[in-house]
Design a protein around this motif. Structure first.
Motif, PDB file in Angstrom:
ATOM      1  N   MET A  35       0.854  -1.179   0.000  1.00  0.00           N
ATOM      2  CA  MET A  35       0.000   0.000   0.000  1.00  0.00           C
ATOM      3  C   MET A  35       0.892   1.231   0.000  1.00  0.00           C
ATOM      4  N   LYS A  36       0.698   2.076  -0.982  1.00  0.00           N
ATOM      5  CA  LYS A  36       1.466   3.318  -1.086  1.00  0.00           C
ATOM      6  C   LYS A  36       0.597   4.463  -0.574  1.00  0.00           C
ATOM      7  N   VAL A  37       1.126   5.202   0.394  1.00  0.00           N
ATOM      8  CA  VAL A  37       0.365   6.271   1.041  1.00  0.00           C
ATOM      9  C   VAL A  37       1.160   7.576   0.906  1.00  0.00           C
ATOM     10  N   PRO A  38       0.547   8.635   0.364  1.00  0.00           N
ATOM     11  CA  PRO A  38       1.288   9.893   0.191  1.00  0.00           C
ATOM     12  C   PRO A  38       1.506  10.603   1.524  1.00  0.00           C
ATOM     13  N   ARG A  39       2.526  11.429   1.567  1.00  0.00           N
ATOM     14  CA  ARG A  39       2.790  12.251   2.744  1.00  0.00           C
ATOM     15  C   ARG A  39       2.022  13.564   2.577  1.00  0.00           C
ATOM     16  N   VAL A  40       1.032  13.778   3.427  1.00  0.00           N
ATOM     17  CA  VAL A  40       0.147  14.934   3.264  1.00  0.00           C
ATOM     18  C   VAL A  40       0.125  15.807   4.514  1.00  0.00           C
ATOM     19  N   ALA A  41       1.096  15.645   5.397  1.00  0.00           N
ATOM     20  CA  ALA A  41       1.123  16.434   6.627  1.00  0.00           C
ATOM     21  C   ALA A  41       1.450  17.891   6.331  1.00  0.00           C
ATOM     22  N   GLU A  42       1.256  18.732   7.310  1.00  0.00           N
ATOM     23  CA  GLU A  42       1.559  20.155   7.181  1.00  0.00           C
ATOM     24  C   GLU A  42       3.024  20.340   6.786  1.00  0.00           C
ATOM     25  N   GLY A  43       3.235  21.192   5.789  1.00  0.00           N
ATOM     26  CA  GLY A  43       4.587  21.491   5.360  1.00  0.00           C
ATOM     27  C   GLY A  43       5.133  20.577   4.280  1.00  0.00           C
ATOM     28  N   GLU A  44       4.393  19.527   3.924  1.00  0.00           N
ATOM     29  CA  GLU A  44       4.868  18.636   2.872  1.00  0.00           C
ATOM     30  C   GLU A  44       4.781  19.318   1.508  1.00  0.00           C
ATOM     31  N   CYS A 101      -2.716  -3.464  -9.964  1.00  0.00           N
ATOM     32  CA  CYS A 101      -3.361  -2.556  -9.010  1.00  0.00           C
ATOM     33  C   CYS A 101      -4.599  -3.239  -8.429  1.00  0.00           C
ATOM     34  N   PHE A 102      -4.751  -3.165  -7.091  1.00  0.00           N
ATOM     35  CA  PHE A 102      -5.841  -3.878  -6.423  1.00  0.00           C
ATOM     36  C   PHE A 102      -6.747  -2.961  -5.612  1.00  0.00           C
ATOM     37  N   GLY A 103      -6.536  -1.657  -5.669  1.00  0.00           N
ATOM     38  CA  GLY A 103      -7.429  -0.770  -4.951  1.00  0.00           C
ATOM     39  C   GLY A 103      -6.832   0.607  -4.757  1.00  0.00           C
ATOM     40  N   THR A 104      -7.715   1.618  -4.645  1.00  0.00           N
ATOM     41  CA  THR A 104      -7.284   2.985  -4.384  1.00  0.00           C
ATOM     42  C   THR A 104      -8.230   3.612  -3.368  1.00  0.00           C
ATOM     43  N   GLY A 105      -7.723   4.595  -2.656  1.00  0.00           N
ATOM     44  CA  GLY A 105      -8.535   5.348  -1.716  1.00  0.00           C
ATOM     45  C   GLY A 105      -8.438   6.822  -2.018  1.00  0.00           C
ATOM     46  N   ASP A 106      -9.545   7.568  -1.876  1.00  0.00           N
ATOM     47  CA  ASP A 106      -9.529   8.975  -2.262  1.00  0.00           C
ATOM     48  C   ASP A 106      -9.086   9.864  -1.102  1.00  0.00           C
ATOM     49  N   PHE A 107      -8.902  11.138  -1.402  1.00  0.00           N
ATOM     50  CA  PHE A 107      -8.380  12.084  -0.430  1.00  0.00           C
ATOM     51  C   PHE A 107      -9.436  12.505   0.591  1.00  0.00           C
ATOM     52  N   ASP A 108     -10.700  12.187   0.342  1.00  0.00           N
ATOM     53  CA  ASP A 108     -11.733  12.545   1.307  1.00  0.00           C
ATOM     54  C   ASP A 108     -11.524  11.835   2.638  1.00  0.00           C
ATOM     55  N   ARG A 109     -11.011  10.612   2.576  1.00  0.00           N
ATOM     56  CA  ARG A 109     -10.826   9.832   3.803  1.00  0.00           C
ATOM     57  C   ARG A 109      -9.361   9.470   4.006  1.00  0.00           C
ATOM     58  N   GLN A 110      -8.835   8.645   3.112  1.00  0.00           N
ATOM     59  CA  GLN A 110      -7.425   8.247   3.200  1.00  0.00           C
ATOM     60  C   GLN A 110      -6.934   7.879   1.801  1.00  0.00           C
ATOM     61  N   PRO A 111      -6.051   8.684   1.224  1.00  0.00           N
ATOM     62  CA  PRO A 111      -5.527   8.341  -0.106  1.00  0.00           C
ATOM     63  C   PRO A 111      -4.540   7.174  -0.024  1.00  0.00           C
ATOM     64  N   TYR A 112      -4.643   6.265  -0.958  1.00  0.00           N
ATOM     65  CA  TYR A 112      -3.691   5.149  -1.037  1.00  0.00           C
ATOM     66  C   TYR A 112      -3.843   4.479  -2.396  1.00  0.00           C
ATOM     67  N   VAL A 113      -2.842   3.712  -2.744  1.00  0.00           N
ATOM     68  CA  VAL A 113      -2.904   2.797  -3.881  1.00  0.00           C
ATOM     69  C   VAL A 113      -2.355   1.461  -3.406  1.00  0.00           C
ATOM     70  N   VAL A 114      -3.116   0.403  -3.607  1.00  0.00           N
ATOM     71  CA  VAL A 114      -2.639  -0.943  -3.279  1.00  0.00           C
ATOM     72  C   VAL A 114      -2.245  -1.625  -4.576  1.00  0.00           C
ATOM     73  N   MET A 115      -1.015  -2.100  -4.596  1.00  0.00           N
ATOM     74  CA  MET A 115      -0.505  -2.726  -5.818  1.00  0.00           C
ATOM     75  C   MET A 115       0.268  -3.989  -5.488  1.00  0.00           C
ATOM     76  N   GLU A 116       0.524  -4.745  -6.522  1.00  0.00           N
ATOM     77  CA  GLU A 116       1.301  -5.978  -6.407  1.00  0.00           C
ATOM     78  C   GLU A 116       2.701  -5.660  -5.881  1.00  0.00           C
ATOM     79  N   ARG A 117       3.164  -6.474  -4.966  1.00  0.00           N
ATOM     80  CA  ARG A 117       4.529  -6.321  -4.459  1.00  0.00           C
ATOM     81  C   ARG A 117       5.462  -7.200  -5.282  1.00  0.00           C
TER      82      ARG A 117
END
Length: 476
Positions: A43-52, A78-94
């Motif tokens: 699962m790839k999760v972007p860094r969205v904290a303050e100052g990023e 690719c096996f799934g994505t999540g939007d920025f409204d709740r939690q952005p992510y992309v799940v992909m094959e390792r």
């Protein structure tokens, strides 16, 4: 306090979060599992904290749009994505194993190994470009290999999809990418030319075979602009034993103007697969950079430094296909081969960047011992190579667009199909005899090729007035 959505053991949309395996400047990677999915997942999760960096968010949006649209062995599933409204992510094959970055400490590597690696990367790029995507961040850390050997491209945050909005282009003025690998046109805001990826691959080949980067380790934006007019030192300057065919390929990839590079990644892969047929030019023998007079002309040539109009990726790829003409060199094949030549000429007239591969199959016996010489004592393989070049002469093609190949096989149709599969051929032109007892008994080579080829096939027959006598040739 609200419990974080991403932490070890947490559940998110059916995925169970495992361990954190990487934390980079733009995203974090976690292992995840899902009861309905058996393959290893990340699962790839972007860094969205303050100052990023806001570019990290836009880059992740691009990856979210592009990765689910990709398919095939050269990209992670690719096996799934999540939007920025709740939690952005992309799940992909390792993908098991490490990236090509793990080889940095072993540079330079042998030329033959670099050729094989480069060919696999070019094949992966060709597949990606056919899916309307330009990677724009080809470098060792974005390249992996499956256990079966196929190259896998990862990290699509800087990519351009020809049918999707380019958020990076729309929201930022500065070019984003890895400086040592960035193509010159990227500095002018051009993001829709697939040949930018070929430039990056040329940088990688240069680096892996010489141990030095063609434009240095790190550069400011101002310094990077020098590559709009300044070429690198030829590899032979650094390594006198550098193969001429490899320098020809590498320096062609590193041409400042995209039009002087290989037209497509498929054609680059073809050259890497057939180094003995690379057309050598003055590039292959150079040991010095271009003279200052040439550099100054480039620097003050406004046509070079002005932004170019938006290109059509699909049209560009279509103009530079690999075309195979399968020929019979046996006596009595003249009328049919003349029809094949006319068909090839008509096809190539509309494709100024196409590469033509003339192909003949030397049929081997299933149980007999095959002799390499004919009754006159001539080498059969060489004779057929000469015959293929003689057939192609009236087409008046530049030698860089023409290769000839003689395959030896028991099954001609299977040999043609394997050649076209391995070399990612776009179109086959093949002849069909009108009457043959063997053709009736054993089946037609052209029919099998037309039925099983993964590309388009044109089957050519001579007119009735030019009927071909029935005999055992290489193709029927």
């Amino acid at each position: 306090m609200v419990k974080p959505l991403i932490e070890q053991g947490a559940q998110l949309d059916g995925f169970t979060i495992g361990e954190r395996v990487h934390q980079g400047g733009m995203a974090t990677l976690w292992t995840v599992t899902h009861p309905g999915i058996s393959v290893p997942l990340l699962m790839k999760v972007p860094r969205v904290a303050e100052g990023e960096d806001p570019a990290a968010i836009v880059s992740f949006e691009m990856e979210q749009m592009i990765v689910p649209r990709l398919a095939g062995p050269h990209v992670p599933g690719c096996f799934g994505t999540g939007d920025f409204d709740r939690q952005p992510y992309v799940v992909m094959e390792r993908i098991p194993g490490k990236t090509l970055y793990g080889r940095i400490d072993q540079l330079p590597i042998p030329y033959e190994e670099a050729r094989a690696i480069g060919g696999k990367i070019a094949t992966a790029l060709a597949d990606l470009h056919r899916q309307n995507v330009i990677h724009h961040d080809i470098k060792p850390s974005s390249i992996m290999f499956r256990p079966s050997g196929e190259c896998v491209l990862i990290d699509f945050g800087l990519s351009h999809h020809n049918q999707l909005p380019d958020l990076l282009q729309e929201e930022f003025r500065l070019p984003y990418g890895t400086a040592p690998y960035m193509a010159p046109e990227r500095l002018l805001g051009v993001r829709d030319d697939p040949r930018s990826d070929l430039f990056s691959l040329g940088v990688l080949l240069y680096f892996f075979t010489t141990g030095e980067r063609p434009f240095g380790e790190s550069e400011t934006l101002r310094g990077m602009r020098r590559r709009l007019w300044r070429d690198p030192y030829p590899p032979r300057k650094l390594k006198p034993d550098y193969p001429p065919w490899l320098q020809e390929i590498v320096l062609r990839c590193l041409e400042i103007e995209p039009v002087w590079r290989h037209p497509t990644a498929s054609q680059l892969a073809f050259e890497l697969a057939h180094p003995e047929q690379v057309k050598l030019t003055a590039r292959s023998e150079r040991i010095k950079r271009d003279p200052l007079s040439t550099v100054w002309r480039r620097r003050f040539n406004r046509g070079l430094t002005l932004p170019r109009p938006k290109s059509d990726v699909a049209a560009q790829l279509a103009s530079g296909p690999i075309v195979v003409v399968a020929l019979d060199t046996e006596e009595g094949s003249g009328p049919l081969n003349e029809c094949l030549r006319r068909t090839a000429a008509q096809l190539l007239a509309t494709l100024p960047s196409a590469r033509l591969a003339c192909l003949n199959v030397l049929r081997l016996g299933r149980i007999t011992i095959d002799r390499t010489l004919d009754e006159q004592g001539n080498n059969k393989h060489i004779d057929r190579l000469v015959a293929l070049r003689h057939w192609a002469q009236p087409l008046e093609l530049d030698e860089s667009r023409l290769t000839v190949h003689v395959l030896e096989a028991v099954d001609p149709a299977a040999a043609i199909l394997e050649f076209t599969r391995v070399n990612h051929v776009d179109h086959i032109v093949i002849g069909a005899r009108q009457n043959s007892m063997l053709r009736a008994l054993l089946g037609s080579v052209s029919a099998k090729v037309a039925a099983e080829a993964a590309c388009t096939v044109t089957v050519v027959r001579p007119p009735p007035s030019a009927s071909v006598p029935a005999q055992q040739g290489n193709q029927r």
